[in-house]
Design a protein around this motif. Structure first.
Motif, PDB file in Angstrom:
ATOM      1  N   LEU A 190      -1.213  -8.658 -18.038  1.00 26.06           N
ATOM      2  CA  LEU A 190      -1.334  -8.789 -16.585  1.00 26.06           C
ATOM      3  C   LEU A 190      -0.829 -10.148 -16.112  1.00 26.06           C
ATOM      4  CD1 LEU A 190      -2.266  -7.766 -13.824  1.00 26.06           C
ATOM      5  CD2 LEU A 190      -4.562  -8.614 -14.365  1.00 26.06           C
ATOM      6  N   ALA A 191      -1.143 -11.203 -16.834  1.00 29.69           N
ATOM      7  CA  ALA A 191      -0.672 -12.539 -16.462  1.00 29.69           C
ATOM      8  C   ALA A 191       0.852 -12.596 -16.452  1.00 29.69           C
ATOM      9  CB  ALA A 191      -1.241 -13.585 -17.412  1.00 29.69           C
ATOM     10  N   LEU A 192       1.476 -11.940 -17.413  1.00 29.97           N
ATOM     11  CA  LEU A 192       2.937 -11.951 -17.487  1.00 29.97           C
ATOM     12  C   LEU A 192       3.556 -11.055 -16.412  1.00 29.97           C
ATOM     13  CD1 LEU A 192       3.345 -11.925 -21.372  1.00 29.97           C
ATOM     14  CD2 LEU A 192       3.579 -13.865 -19.806  1.00 29.97           C
ATOM     15  N   VAL A 193       2.874  -9.958 -16.085  1.00 33.07           N
ATOM     16  CA  VAL A 193       3.305  -9.143 -14.939  1.00 33.07           C
ATOM     17  C   VAL A 193       3.253  -9.995 -13.676  1.00 33.07           C
ATOM     18  CG1 VAL A 193       2.667  -7.200 -13.438  1.00 33.07           C
ATOM     19  CG2 VAL A 193       2.667  -6.911 -15.924  1.00 33.07           C
ATOM     20  N   GLY A 210      -7.000   0.281 -10.669  1.00 28.39           N
ATOM     21  CA  GLY A 210      -6.906   1.111  -9.478  1.00 28.39           C
ATOM     22  C   GLY A 210      -5.845   0.648  -8.507  1.00 28.39           C
ATOM     23  N   VAL A 211      -4.731   0.122  -9.042  1.00 35.44           N
ATOM     24  CA  VAL A 211      -3.630  -0.320  -8.190  1.00 35.44           C
ATOM     25  C   VAL A 211      -2.445   0.610  -8.387  1.00 35.44           C
ATOM     26  CG1 VAL A 211      -4.370  -2.726  -8.138  1.00 35.44           C
ATOM     27  CG2 VAL A 211      -2.819  -1.968  -9.936  1.00 35.44           C
ATOM     28  N   GLY A 212      -1.592   0.669  -7.365  1.00 36.01           N
ATOM     29  CA  GLY A 212      -0.523   1.646  -7.391  1.00 36.01           C
ATOM     30  C   GLY A 212       0.773   1.199  -8.024  1.00 36.01           C
ATOM     31  N   ASN A 213       1.000  -0.101  -8.129  1.00 35.73           N
ATOM     32  CA  ASN A 213       2.258  -0.569  -8.690  1.00 35.73           C
ATOM     33  C   ASN A 213       2.134  -1.997  -9.206  1.00 35.73           C
ATOM     34  OD1 ASN A 213       2.612  -2.379  -6.426  1.00 35.73           O
ATOM     35  ND2 ASN A 213       3.287  -0.620  -5.231  1.00 35.73           N
ATOM     36  N   ARG A 214       3.220  -2.514  -9.766  1.00 29.86           N
ATOM     37  CA  ARG A 214       3.200  -3.825 -10.400  1.00 29.86           C
ATOM     38  C   ARG A 214       3.046  -4.954  -9.394  1.00 29.86           C
ATOM     39  NH1 ARG A 214       6.061  -3.292 -15.890  1.00 29.86           N
ATOM     40  NH2 ARG A 214       6.230  -5.570 -15.876  1.00 29.86           N
ATOM     41  N   VAL A 215       3.537  -4.771  -8.176  1.00 28.61           N
ATOM     42  CA  VAL A 215       3.371  -5.818  -7.171  1.00 28.61           C
ATOM     43  C   VAL A 215       1.890  -6.025  -6.875  1.00 28.61           C
ATOM     44  CG1 VAL A 215       3.861  -6.534  -4.814  1.00 28.61           C
ATOM     45  CG2 VAL A 215       5.627  -5.403  -6.143  1.00 28.61           C
ATOM     46  N   LEU A 236      17.137  -6.353  -7.588  1.00 30.14           N
ATOM     47  CA  LEU A 236      17.299  -4.936  -7.921  1.00 30.14           C
ATOM     48  C   LEU A 236      17.274  -4.731  -9.434  1.00 30.14           C
ATOM     49  CD1 LEU A 236      19.956  -3.597  -5.394  1.00 30.14           C
ATOM     50  CD2 LEU A 236      17.476  -3.530  -5.252  1.00 30.14           C
ATOM     51  N   ARG A 237      17.903  -5.634 -10.158  1.00 27.14           N
ATOM     52  CA  ARG A 237      17.890  -5.518 -11.625  1.00 27.14           C
ATOM     53  C   ARG A 237      16.472  -5.685 -12.170  1.00 27.14           C
ATOM     54  NH1 ARG A 237      21.711  -4.769 -14.816  1.00 27.14           N
ATOM     55  NH2 ARG A 237      23.898  -4.741 -14.193  1.00 27.14           N
ATOM     56  N   ALA A 238      15.707  -6.608 -11.583  1.00 25.04           N
ATOM     57  CA  ALA A 238      14.332  -6.824 -12.036  1.00 25.04           C
ATOM     58  C   ALA A 238      13.487  -5.578 -11.819  1.00 25.04           C
ATOM     59  CB  ALA A 238      13.721  -8.017 -11.300  1.00 25.04           C
ATOM     60  N   VAL A 239      13.586  -4.989 -10.637  1.00 23.76           N
ATOM     61  CA  VAL A 239      12.801  -3.791 -10.328  1.00 23.76           C
ATOM     62  C   VAL A 239      13.243  -2.621 -11.200  1.00 23.76           C
ATOM     63  CG1 VAL A 239      12.271  -2.088  -8.541  1.00 23.76           C
ATOM     64  CG2 VAL A 239      12.251  -4.520  -7.982  1.00 23.76           C
ATOM     65  N   ALA A 240      14.553  -2.472 -11.399  1.00 27.50           N
ATOM     66  CA  ALA A 240      15.055  -1.395 -12.254  1.00 27.50           C
ATOM     67  C   ALA A 240      14.579  -1.568 -13.690  1.00 27.50           C
ATOM     68  CB  ALA A 240      16.579  -1.359 -12.211  1.00 27.50           C
ATOM     69  N   GLY A 241      14.329  -2.821 -14.086  1.00 28.48           N
ATOM     70  CA  GLY A 241      13.850  -3.098 -15.428  1.00 28.48           C
ATOM     71  C   GLY A 241      12.353  -2.954 -15.587  1.00 28.48           C
ATOM     72  N   GLY A 242      11.679  -2.577 -14.504  1.00 29.99           N
ATOM     73  CA  GLY A 242      10.242  -2.345 -14.587  1.00 29.99           C
ATOM     74  C   GLY A 242       9.387  -3.476 -14.058  1.00 29.99           C
ATOM     75  N   GLU A 248       0.826  -1.203   0.000  1.00 26.34           N
ATOM     76  CA  GLU A 248       0.000   0.000   0.000  1.00 26.34           C
ATOM     77  C   GLU A 248       0.861   1.255   0.000  1.00 26.34           C
ATOM     78  OE1 GLU A 248      -2.485  -0.316   3.400  1.00 26.34           O
ATOM     79  OE2 GLU A 248      -3.574  -2.069   2.660  1.00 26.34           O
ATOM     80  N   ALA A 249       2.061   1.140   0.579  1.00 22.57           N
ATOM     81  CA  ALA A 249       2.958   2.293   0.642  1.00 22.57           C
ATOM     82  C   ALA A 249       3.691   2.523  -0.675  1.00 22.57           C
ATOM     83  CB  ALA A 249       3.967   2.105   1.771  1.00 22.57           C
ATOM     84  N   GLY A 250       3.545   1.584  -1.619  1.00 25.05           N
ATOM     85  CA  GLY A 250       4.138   1.782  -2.932  1.00 25.05           C
ATOM     86  C   GLY A 250       5.417   1.027  -3.209  1.00 25.05           C
ATOM     87  N   ALA A 251       5.785   0.075  -2.353  1.00 26.69           N
ATOM     88  CA  ALA A 251       6.998  -0.692  -2.599  1.00 26.69           C
ATOM     89  C   ALA A 251       6.837  -1.580  -3.830  1.00 26.69           C
ATOM     90  CB  ALA A 251       7.344  -1.551  -1.385  1.00 26.69           C
ATOM     91  N   GLY A 252       7.905  -1.703  -4.596  1.00 30.65           N
ATOM     92  CA  GLY A 252       7.862  -2.521  -5.800  1.00 30.65           C
ATOM     93  C   GLY A 252       8.630  -3.808  -5.678  1.00 30.65           C
ATOM     94  N   GLY A 253       9.273  -4.043  -4.525  1.00 33.64           N
ATOM     95  CA  GLY A 253      10.032  -5.268  -4.347  1.00 33.64           C
ATOM     96  C   GLY A 253      10.326  -5.530  -2.884  1.00 33.64           C
TER      97      GLY A 253
END
Length: 219
Positions: A163-166, A198-203, A115-121, A95-100
């Motif tokens: 979305l499935a691949l995300v 309505g979600v804030g990030n990929r996680v 870190l490389r995965a998150v930096a890659g989107g 909820e705070a916006g963390a991606g990893g």
């Protein structure tokens, strides 16, 4: 070069993580913080690619720091550092916006890969955390599954595929190769998916993909 601001209140932990990351010539720790408030200030000043934050820190904890950074420096991805006993915090950090999320006790190669995965989107959850999070958030409750499936009905067939691949943790580049699309097109699809759901990030999107049954948890 992936530029990282590292925040942990234990100097020995910071030194160890910095030594691990130094093994990758494509990652650079550009600043270090001993508490969450200092971390926010350093990220504001240096505008790194990633803020790597311990969850428990003095003055301002990692969760609060992540929430501030999401609003103040949205272009900087946030990756949380946690111990295995702290996975209760993961849902709040989403909820705070963390991606990893990375475990301090994990294989050093996982830290670099994450870190490389998150930096890659991509979103990245340490596998030991991911299984618990998915189990906890889905909980086997039909109501959550039904709600998730209802939510994704707003997506187009192509957005369902993306979305499935995300949900599988693929980067935009990986998805582009998988679906024979340009990376720019994939980025546009991902942005549209986050907005429609309505979600804030990929996680958060990945969790929803699991809940809706687009991705199957192994084991």
């Amino acid at each position: 070069m992936i530029r990282v601001v590292l925040a942990d209140d234990e100097a020995m932990i910071r030194a160890g993580i910095k030594a691990v990351l130094a093994a990758d010539p494509g990652i650079e720790v550009i600043a270090e913080a001993a508490d969450g408030r200092e971390a926010v200030e350093l990220v504001r000043a240096h505008r790194p690619d990633i803020a790597l934050l311990d969850i428990r820190m003095p003055r301002l904890d990692g969760l609060s720091a992540a929430a501030e950074l999401r609003a103040a420096v949205p272009e900087a991805a946030v990756v949380m550092l946690t111990t295995f006993d702290e996975d209760d915090y993961v849902a709040k950090a989403l909820e705070a916006g963390a991606g990893g999320f990375l475990l301090k006790a994990a294989d050093p190669r996982e830290l670099i890969f994450g870190l490389r995965a998150v930096a890659g989107g991509a979103a990245y959850l340490s596998p030991r955390i991911a299984r618990k999070v998915i189990t906890r958030l889905t909980g086997g409750h039909l109501s959550r599954v039904s709600a998730a499936r209802e939510r994704i009905t707003v997506l187009t067939p192509r957005e369902h595929e993306v979305l499935a691949l995300v949900g599988r943790g693929l980067t935009n580049q990986d998805i582009a190769r998988e679906l024979f699309l340009s990376e720019g097109t994939v980025k546009a699809h991902v942005s549209a998916i986050l907005l429609r759901l309505g979600v804030g990030n990929r996680v958060q999107a990945a969790i929803l993909a699991y809940e809706a049954g687009l991705v199957r948890s192994e084991g």
